[in-house]
Write a protein that holds these residues in place. Structure first.
Motif, PDB file in Angstrom:
ATOM      1  N   GLY A 219       0.794  -1.225   0.000  1.00  0.00           N
ATOM      2  CA  GLY A 219       0.000   0.000   0.000  1.00  0.00           C
ATOM      3  C   GLY A 219       0.822   1.270   0.000  1.00  0.00           C
ATOM      4  N   TRP A 220       1.959   1.253   0.695  1.00  0.00           N
ATOM      5  CA  TRP A 220       2.753   2.468   0.786  1.00  0.00           C
ATOM      6  C   TRP A 220       3.432   2.830  -0.530  1.00  0.00           C
ATOM      7  CZ3 TRP A 220       7.818   1.439  -0.297  1.00  0.00           C
ATOM      8  CH2 TRP A 220       8.276   0.147  -0.052  1.00  0.00           C
ATOM      9  N   ALA A 221       3.473   1.888  -1.502  1.00  0.00           N
ATOM     10  CA  ALA A 221       4.102   2.180  -2.789  1.00  0.00           C
ATOM     11  C   ALA A 221       3.278   3.146  -3.631  1.00  0.00           C
ATOM     12  CB  ALA A 221       4.352   0.896  -3.562  1.00  0.00           C
ATOM     13  N   ARG A 222       2.065   3.486  -3.158  1.00  0.00           N
ATOM     14  CA  ARG A 222       1.324   4.544  -3.850  1.00  0.00           C
ATOM     15  C   ARG A 222       2.056   5.886  -3.723  1.00  0.00           C
ATOM     16  NH1 ARG A 222      -5.135   3.548  -2.560  1.00  0.00           N
ATOM     17  NH2 ARG A 222      -5.234   1.419  -3.379  1.00  0.00           N
ATOM     18  N   ARG A 223       2.848   6.009  -2.687  1.00  0.00           N
ATOM     19  CA  ARG A 223       3.677   7.216  -2.539  1.00  0.00           C
ATOM     20  C   ARG A 223       4.993   6.945  -3.268  1.00  0.00           C
ATOM     21  NH1 ARG A 223       4.245   9.221   3.357  1.00  0.00           N
ATOM     22  NH2 ARG A 223       2.996  11.069   2.885  1.00  0.00           N
ATOM     23  N   CYS A 244      11.607   6.075  -6.945  1.00  0.00           N
ATOM     24  CA  CYS A 244      11.571   6.267  -5.498  1.00  0.00           C
ATOM     25  C   CYS A 244      10.201   5.888  -4.951  1.00  0.00           C
ATOM     26  CB  CYS A 244      11.884   7.727  -5.163  1.00  0.00           C
ATOM     27  SG  CYS A 244      11.734   8.137  -3.408  1.00  0.00           S
ATOM     28  N   ALA A 245      10.176   5.020  -3.949  1.00  0.00           N
ATOM     29  CA  ALA A 245       8.960   4.681  -3.211  1.00  0.00           C
ATOM     30  C   ALA A 245       9.237   4.892  -1.728  1.00  0.00           C
ATOM     31  CB  ALA A 245       8.535   3.242  -3.477  1.00  0.00           C
ATOM     32  N   LEU A 246       8.278   5.488  -1.025  1.00  0.00           N
ATOM     33  CA  LEU A 246       8.552   5.969   0.327  1.00  0.00           C
ATOM     34  C   LEU A 246       7.405   5.652   1.276  1.00  0.00           C
ATOM     35  CD1 LEU A 246      10.517   7.756   2.033  1.00  0.00           C
ATOM     36  CD2 LEU A 246       9.181   9.728   1.286  1.00  0.00           C
ATOM     37  N   ASP A 247       7.763   5.126   2.425  1.00  0.00           N
ATOM     38  CA  ASP A 247       6.802   4.886   3.503  1.00  0.00           C
ATOM     39  C   ASP A 247       7.261   5.671   4.724  1.00  0.00           C
ATOM     40  OD1 ASP A 247       4.753   3.877   5.058  1.00  0.00           O
ATOM     41  OD2 ASP A 247       5.784   1.984   5.482  1.00  0.00           O
ATOM     42  N   LEU A 248       6.416   6.578   5.203  1.00  0.00           N
ATOM     43  CA  LEU A 248       6.768   7.435   6.328  1.00  0.00           C
ATOM     44  C   LEU A 248       5.917   7.135   7.545  1.00  0.00           C
ATOM     45  CD1 LEU A 248       7.178  10.928   4.593  1.00  0.00           C
ATOM     46  CD2 LEU A 248       9.002   9.398   5.386  1.00  0.00           C
ATOM     47  N   ASP A 249       6.541   7.232   8.697  1.00  0.00           N
ATOM     48  CA  ASP A 249       5.839   7.221   9.984  1.00  0.00           C
ATOM     49  C   ASP A 249       5.995   8.626  10.551  1.00  0.00           C
ATOM     50  OD1 ASP A 249       4.715   6.783  12.429  1.00  0.00           O
ATOM     51  OD2 ASP A 249       6.289   5.431  13.154  1.00  0.00           O
ATOM     52  N   GLY A 250       5.012   9.475  10.278  1.00  0.00           N
ATOM     53  CA  GLY A 250       5.191  10.890  10.579  1.00  0.00           C
ATOM     54  C   GLY A 250       6.194  11.468   9.605  1.00  0.00           C
ATOM     55  N   ALA A 321      10.117  15.135  -3.153  1.00  0.00           N
ATOM     56  CA  ALA A 321       8.857  15.141  -3.890  1.00  0.00           C
ATOM     57  C   ALA A 321       7.948  14.015  -3.412  1.00  0.00           C
ATOM     58  CB  ALA A 321       9.125  15.009  -5.383  1.00  0.00           C
ATOM     59  N   ALA A 322       8.523  12.846  -3.119  1.00  0.00           N
ATOM     60  CA  ALA A 322       7.727  11.739  -2.595  1.00  0.00           C
ATOM     61  C   ALA A 322       7.176  12.072  -1.210  1.00  0.00           C
ATOM     62  CB  ALA A 322       8.565  10.467  -2.547  1.00  0.00           C
ATOM     63  N   ARG A 323       7.977  12.748  -0.401  1.00  0.00           N
ATOM     64  CA  ARG A 323       7.512  13.166   0.927  1.00  0.00           C
ATOM     65  C   ARG A 323       6.269  14.036   0.832  1.00  0.00           C
ATOM     66  NH1 ARG A 323      11.201  17.260   4.388  1.00  0.00           N
ATOM     67  NH2 ARG A 323      10.434  18.611   2.705  1.00  0.00           N
ATOM     68  N   ALA A 324       6.184  14.853  -0.210  1.00  0.00           N
ATOM     69  CA  ALA A 324       5.059  15.771  -0.366  1.00  0.00           C
ATOM     70  C   ALA A 324       3.796  15.092  -0.886  1.00  0.00           C
ATOM     71  CB  ALA A 324       5.455  16.899  -1.322  1.00  0.00           C
ATOM     72  N   LEU A 325       3.913  13.846  -1.346  1.00  0.00           N
ATOM     73  CA  LEU A 325       2.738  13.133  -1.850  1.00  0.00           C
ATOM     74  C   LEU A 325       1.885  12.634  -0.693  1.00  0.00           C
ATOM     75  CD1 LEU A 325       4.437  10.937  -4.610  1.00  0.00           C
ATOM     76  CD2 LEU A 325       3.023  12.975  -4.974  1.00  0.00           C
ATOM     77  N   PRO A 326       0.586  12.471  -0.934  1.00  0.00           N
ATOM     78  CA  PRO A 326      -0.254  11.863   0.106  1.00  0.00           C
ATOM     79  C   PRO A 326       0.156  10.416   0.338  1.00  0.00           C
ATOM     80  CG  PRO A 326      -1.468  12.089  -1.947  1.00  0.00           C
ATOM     81  CD  PRO A 326      -0.195  12.840  -2.130  1.00  0.00           C
ATOM     82  N   ALA A 327      -0.085   9.935   1.527  1.00  0.00           N
ATOM     83  CA  ALA A 327       0.316   8.573   1.876  1.00  0.00           C
ATOM     84  C   ALA A 327      -0.394   7.537   1.020  1.00  0.00           C
ATOM     85  CB  ALA A 327       0.056   8.307   3.356  1.00  0.00           C
ATOM     86  N   ALA A 328      -1.614   7.833   0.587  1.00  0.00           N
ATOM     87  CA  ALA A 328      -2.356   6.916  -0.278  1.00  0.00           C
ATOM     88  C   ALA A 328      -3.158   7.741  -1.265  1.00  0.00           C
ATOM     89  CB  ALA A 328      -3.285   6.028   0.547  1.00  0.00           C
TER      90      ALA A 328
END
Length: 338
Positions: A219-223, A244-250, A321-328
Motif C-alpha cells: 500500500g505504501w508504494a502509492r507514494r 523512489c517509493a517511500l513509507d513514512l511514519d510521521g 517530492a515523494a515526501r510531499a505526496l499523500p500517503a495513499a
C-alpha cells in the motif's frame, strides 16, 4: 537469414534453430540488426504465440500484479490499477521512448534491451560486449552517456532502460520458461555486472524466455514517483533517472526504495542511500546526504563526472517530492479485469 515462425499453438519455449533470436516488438533487436551488431541466423516470432499467459495484467490474490511479458508498454501505462497503486511504474513507461515505440515494445523485451553505447553500436570500434577480449573503444573515447557505477576494466556501457528501475525498486520477480520448465527469479539477479565478461549480459540460459513480470504492490508504494533527466524532453535516454517509493511514519522513514538509471551498467539499487535513510527524519539535509551516499563508489571520467552530482541531486529531489505526496492515492478504478 531465414525467418523462423512458431505456429500460434506452439509453446513459447519450443525448439528453435541454432543461432536464432527471439523477437517480439522488435524495437531493439531490429535496430541492432540494421547496424550489423546482431546477426541472428533466424528469428523466433513470439508475437505469433497464442498463450494467454504471455499477455495482459492480472491482480493476484496477494495483491501482486502479474504482467505477461508480451504486454505492450503502452497497455501497462494505461492500466488504471497500476496507475493508482504503482505510479512510479506508469511514469517510467510514459517517459520512455515515443508513443509509437511504446505501442510496439513488450515489457519482457524492454527488460532485455541492450546498451545504447555508441561504441557498441558502431561495429568499426572494438567492443568487449560484442566480442570478448577485443577491447573497449569507450575507455579513451567520449563518455558523457556512460556508466559511473558497476563498471569494470572491460566495459563502462550504461543500461538504457527505465521500467527496470521501477520494477527493481519493488523487488520484482520474473517468470522464466525454458525446456526445463518454469522457474522464478528476482529481477535483481537477471542482469549481470560486466566484470571480465561483458558479453554475458543476463542470467538467462540460451533456451529460456521471460514469460511474466511480478510486481509487488504494498500500500505504501502509492507514494512513489519516477524522475528522469535527459538532454531532450522526449525520445531521449536518461542521463540520470531515479525510481523512489517511500513509507513514512510521521516524518521518519519507515521504508524507502531507490533505484537508479542512466548511471550504471545494470539497473541499480541505491542500497547505501536506503540504509542511510532508514529510521531517520526525512529532512532536506538527510535527502541530500542520501544522494551523496548513493554515489560514494562512483568511478567517473572527465566527460561523465557531472552524473555524480546530478544523480545525487536527483535522488534528493525524488525523496522530497515523494515526501510531499499523500500517503495513499484514492483514484477511482473503473476497469474490471477478467
Amino acid at each position: 537469414m531465414q525467418p523462423f515462425r512458431l505456429d500460434p499453438t506452439t509453446p513459447a519455449h519450443g525448439p528453435a534453430p541454432h543461432g536464432a533470436r527471439q523477437i517480439a516488438g522488435g524495437t531493439n533487436l531490429v535496430d541492432l540488426m540494421r547496424l550489423g551488431v546482431e546477426r541472428p541466423t533466424a528469428l523466433v516470432d513470439l508475437d505469433r504465440v497464442s498463450a494467454p499467459a504471455l499477455r495482459g495484467i492480472t491482480r493476484l490474490p496477494d495483491g501482486t500484479f502479474r504482467i505477461g511479458a508480451l504486454t505492450r508498454m503502452a497497455e501497462a501505462a494505461a492500466d488504471t490499477e497500476l496507475r493508482r497503486d504503482l505510479p512510479m511504474v506508469v511514469q517510467s513507461l510514459e517517459l520512455a521512448a515515443s508513443p509509437q515505440i511504446r505501442n510496439m515494445a513488450s515489457l519482457g523485451g524492454n527488460l532485455l534491451q541492450r546498451t545504447r553505447c555508441p561504441y557498441f553500436r558502431d561495429v568499426s570500434w572494438p567492443c568487449n560486449k560484442r566480442e570478448r577480449g577485443s577491447g573497449c573503444g569507450a575507455m579513451e573515447g567520449i563518455t558523457r552517456h556512460h556508466a559511473i557505477l558497476g563498471t569494470s576494466d572491460s566495459c563502462i556501457a550504461a543500461y538504457p532502460g527505465d521500467f527496470a528501475q521501477a520494477a527493481l525498486a519493488l523487488d520484482a520477480q520474473i517468470e522464466i520458461t525454458g525446456q526445463g520448465g518454469v522457474r522464478r527469479m528476482k529481477l535483481a539477479r537477471l542482469h549481470r555486472l560486466p566484470g571480465a565478461t561483458p558479453d554475458v549480459e543476463t542470467a538467462l540460459d540460451a533456451d529460456e524466455t521471460i514469460t511474466a513480470i511480478h510486481l509487488p504492490a504494498p500500500g505504501w508504494a502509492r507514494r512513489s514517483l519516477f524522475l528522469k533527466r535527459r538532454e531532450r524532453t522526449s525520445y531521449s535516454f536518461a542521463l540520470v533517472s531515479a525510481a523512489c517509493a517511500l513509507d513514512l511514519d510521521g516524518d521518519r522513514v519507515r521504508e524507502v526504495r531507490l533505484a537508479l538509471g542512466g548511471v550504471a551498467t545494470i539497473p541499480w539499487r541505491a542500497f547505501p542511500a536506503e540504509q542511510l535513510l532508514a529510521g531517520e527524519r526525512l529532512t532536506e539535509e538527510c535527502a541530500h546526504a542520501a544522494g551523496v551516499a548513493a554515489f560514494a563508489d562512483a568511478v567517473v571520467r572527465p566527460d561523465n563526472a557531472f552524473k555524480r552530482d546530478l544523480g545525487a541531486a536527483l535522488i534528493a529531489r525524488a525523496l522530497l517530492a515523494a515526501r510531499a505526496l499523500p500517503a495513499a492515492r484514492d483514484l477511482p478504478v473503473t476497469e474490471t479485469r477478467r
